[in-house]
Write an enzyme that holds these catalytic residues in place. Structure first.
Site, PDB file in Angstrom:
ATOM      1  N   PRO A   1      40.961 -40.840 -61.230  1.00  0.00           N
ATOM      2  CA  PRO A   1      41.790 -39.732 -61.723  1.00  0.00           C
ATOM      3  C   PRO A   1      41.977 -39.793 -63.248  1.00  0.00           C
ATOM      4  O   PRO A   1      41.964 -38.765 -63.922  1.00  0.00           O
ATOM      5  CB  PRO A   1      43.128 -39.936 -60.997  1.00  0.00           C
TER       6      PRO A   1
ATOM      7  N   CYS B   1      83.643 -28.917 -67.504  1.00  0.00           N
ATOM      8  CA  CYS B   1      83.355 -27.488 -67.625  1.00  0.00           C
ATOM      9  C   CYS B   1      83.829 -26.747 -66.364  1.00  0.00           C
ATOM     10  O   CYS B   1      85.016 -26.530 -66.202  1.00  0.00           O
ATOM     11  CB  CYS B   1      81.872 -27.267 -67.920  1.00  0.00           C
TER      12      CYS B   1
ATOM     13  N   GLN C   1      87.660 -25.955 -64.888  1.00  0.00           N
ATOM     14  CA  GLN C   1      88.141 -24.628 -64.486  1.00  0.00           C
ATOM     15  C   GLN C   1      88.661 -24.651 -63.043  1.00  0.00           C
ATOM     16  O   GLN C   1      89.694 -24.063 -62.728  1.00  0.00           O
ATOM     17  CB  GLN C   1      87.003 -23.596 -64.628  1.00  0.00           C
TER      18      GLN C   1
ATOM     19  N   HIS D   1      80.784 -30.512 -72.506  1.00  0.00           N
ATOM     20  CA  HIS D   1      79.913 -31.433 -71.768  1.00  0.00           C
ATOM     21  C   HIS D   1      79.765 -32.764 -72.511  1.00  0.00           C
ATOM     22  O   HIS D   1      78.786 -32.950 -73.241  1.00  0.00           O
ATOM     23  CB  HIS D   1      78.533 -30.797 -71.562  1.00  0.00           C
TER      24      HIS D   1
ATOM     25  N   GLU E   1      78.870 -35.539 -71.440  1.00  0.00           N
ATOM     26  CA  GLU E   1      77.717 -36.333 -70.983  1.00  0.00           C
ATOM     27  C   GLU E   1      76.509 -36.164 -71.900  1.00  0.00           C
ATOM     28  O   GLU E   1      75.649 -37.045 -71.951  1.00  0.00           O
ATOM     29  CB  GLU E   1      77.353 -35.969 -69.533  1.00  0.00           C
TER      30      GLU E   1
HETATM   31  N1  GLN Z   1      80.298 -21.145 -64.941  1.00  0.00           N
HETATM   32  C1  GLN Z   1      81.272 -21.594 -65.866  1.00  0.00           C
HETATM   33  C2  GLN Z   1      81.253 -20.800 -67.145  1.00  0.00           C
HETATM   34  O1  GLN Z   1      80.281 -20.153 -67.467  1.00  0.00           O
HETATM   35  C3  GLN Z   1      81.122 -23.058 -66.179  1.00  0.00           C
HETATM   36  C4  GLN Z   1      79.844 -23.364 -66.891  1.00  0.00           C
HETATM   37  C5  GLN Z   1      79.499 -24.820 -66.849  1.00  0.00           C
HETATM   38  O2  GLN Z   1      80.038 -25.574 -66.050  1.00  0.00           O
HETATM   39  N2  GLN Z   1      78.581 -25.236 -67.698  1.00  0.00           N
HETATM   40  O3  GLN Z   1      82.217 -20.802 -67.869  1.00  0.00           O
END
Ligand code: GLN
Length: 542
Positions: free
Chosen positions: A189, A380, A384, A514, A516
């Site tokens: 390969p 995120c 929420q 985020h 991370e």
């Molecule tokens: N859906 C949510 C928003 O647009 C969270 C986005 C996310 O977790 N990256 O605000």
């Protein structure tokens, strides 16, 4: 003088070209060179931002707000060099730029063609936005032989010709499979894949051979002979127990030495790999273990949460524990009680997400964590959902919801229609295009004095990367504060809630950004370090 290293892949996909590129970047850096890594993706999407994580894994966001391939995450984690929008391109973007130029009349009179117009645009991408880097490493996505990647391969062939071998190097990653029925390793390969490259005018200088056992000298010789590569430049890339061992193992096989030899750079001094030895040591010899439940939607595909699982591992490294991840599909809580799934874990993390499916399960996970005083990290979407949970179950706003899920009388989380980026006002409506229009990239955030997060960060103001369209509605702040929730991070203008926490909970933090994306093995993100520390405490209680 900037040199260019082009990394292509052959035989099959998923050989880990991104990791290979990132590791070479780390090795060159350990030799004192300045590096930057770039990714060229052959698909037609302008960027991966509108793709489901199931298609291409996580969307990695840069400080300057580009939505890019997850390999840029590997690059940053291995080199610490912040990626930029100019480090990631797709066929879709190249074509849309070329077509926009054609419409403007820039090519007036000419027939616009793949060669030279598209290949010129690719070469311009590769060679632009370079400052003082010694090396630019360009990874070409896809597998050699794909129709889609042809213009990219042609462009790098041309660059090789134009800049000469003193400034360019072609590295090709292949697979040497072990065929158990025959009891043999097979080099065919690799031979075929190199032939394919040669047919396109590219002679690889270095071959990286992915293999699950040591490569016998005779096979190495055979590959060298058939592929027209020096024997020392046939590098076995063996499977390793932790990805952070890859730079060390490539060095042991002579990769960086071969690269330096190609460019006639000194090889007498060894690279400083201390940082990698330290990390590997920590990973291999943990002093304990914690279990974190990751309650999400795309849990079947680990690449969908690549940076997140890495950041959790970094948190483990910082606390000298192994972090075991329990991936839980949040929809399960819509059918079954959360208790049986979450009772044994030391921490719960609800990551970023989109859409209503599975949202109720995430709300249940936040409720469980709040009531049972289990460490909770909401990122995120996870923040929420924690806020909606508080609104519904403590503040008594029964219909509290997010406009992401449709019209609601109590939009505790609502569409962001206006915000400021630098000195500019950004405006959106529900009709706006979906691609590239979220609140993206690094934004500053002011932390509340005395809050848990202020203590964790050790600084009153921070900058983190965002990717969201909805936001906790400030009009509900007072009602939510009555539930015990503190708004401990706000956008500097005080309009957008960025962090919430419960001060009377062992560890309950929700962040709109985020974190991370910025964690590195040698510089674990403080929020992940602190979250895992709380999980360690929790594990002592269970
Ligand atoms: N859906 C949510 C928003 O647009 C969270 C986005 C996310 O977790 N990256 O605000």
């Amino acid at each position: 003088m900037t040199r260019f290293i082009f990394i292509t892949g052959g035989v099959v996909s998923s050989l880990g070209k991104g990791l290979c590129s990132a590791s070479l970047g780390a090795l060159l850096q350990a030799r004192g060179y300045r590096v930057r890594l770039r990714k060229l993706d052959p698909y037609l999407n302008v960027d991966p931002g509108t793709m489901s994580p199931y298609q291409h894994g996580e969307v990695y966001v840069t400080d300057d707000g580009a939505e890019t391939d997850l390999d840029l995450g590997h690059y940053e984690r291995f080199t610490g060099v912040s990626s930029r929008g100019s480090d990631s391109v797709t066929t879709g973007r190249i074509y849309s730029n070329v077509i926009a130029k054609e419409r403007r009349g820039d090519y007036l009179g000419g027939t616009v063609q793949v060669i030279p117009h598209v290949t010129d645009a690719i070469k311009e991408f590769i060679t632009s936005d370079i400052t003082d880097e010694d090396f630019i490493l360009c990874e070409i996505g896809g597998t050699v032989g794909d129709i889609e990647s042809l213009p990219f391969l042609e462009a790098i062939r041309q660059l090789g010709n134009e800049l000469g071998e003193e400034r360019t190097l072609f590295m090709h990653l292949t697979l040497v499979p072990f065929i158990s029925a025959a009891g043999e390793l097979k080099t065919k390969p690799t031979q075929h894949s190199v032939k394919e490259l040669l047919g396109l005018g590219i002679q690889p200088d270095i071959l990286m051979c992915r293999i699950d056992r040591p490569l016998p000298q005779s096979d190495r010789r055979k590959i060298a002979l058939f592929c027209n590569v020096r024997e020392e430049a046939v590098i076995p890339a063996m499977d390793v127990d932790t990805i952070y061992h890859v730079p060390i193992s490539y060095h042991d096989e002579g990769l960086d030495t071969q690269v330096c030899k190609h460019f006639k750079l000194p090889t007498d001094k060894e690279p400083d790999l201390t940082r990698w030895f330290d990390i590997v040591n920590h990973v291999r010899k943990p002093e304990g273990e914690v279990t974190i439940a990751v309650v999400g939607k795309y849990v079947q595909l680990k690449d969908a949460y690549k940076s997140l699982s890495e950041a959790l591992e970094h948190g483990g490294i910082a606390n000298r524990v192994k972090v075991k991840l329990d991936w839980i599909d949040s929809e399960i809580f819509e059918r079954e009680d959360a208790v049986s799934h979450l009772e044994h874990v030391d921490g719960i993390l609800v990551p970023g997400g989109f859409g209503e499916r599975g949202a109720q399960g995430k709300i249940e996970a936040a409720k469980f964590a709040r009531e049972r005083k289990v460490p909770y990290f909401g990122i995120c979407f996870g923040m929420q959902m924690a806020v909606i949970e508080a609104a519904r179950n403590i503040a008594g706003i029964a219909k509290a919801s997010s406009t992401e899920f449709g019209p609601t009388p109590d939009a505790v989380v609502g569409l962001m229609t206006e915000w400021t980026k630098g000195n500019e006002v950004q405006r959106r409506t529900s009709e706006t295009d979906k691609g590239g229009t979220m609140r993206l990239g690094a934004y500053p955030c002011a932390l509340k004095t005395g809050s848990r997060v202020a203590e964790i960060y050790g600084s009153p103001s921070i900058s983190e990367r965002h990717r969201h369209r909805y936001e906790v509605n400030i009009n509900y702040k007072k009602d939510l504060e009555k539930t015990g929730l503190t708004f401990s991070g706000m956008s500097p203008d005080g309009v957008l809630p960025e962090i919430v926490e419960y001060p009377d909970h062992p560890w309950f933090v929700g962040v709109q950004f985020h974190p991370e994306l910025k964690s590195k093995p040698f510089e674990p993100h403080p929020l992940f370090t602190s979250f895992i520390a709380a999980a360690v405490q929790q594990s002592r209680l269970v």
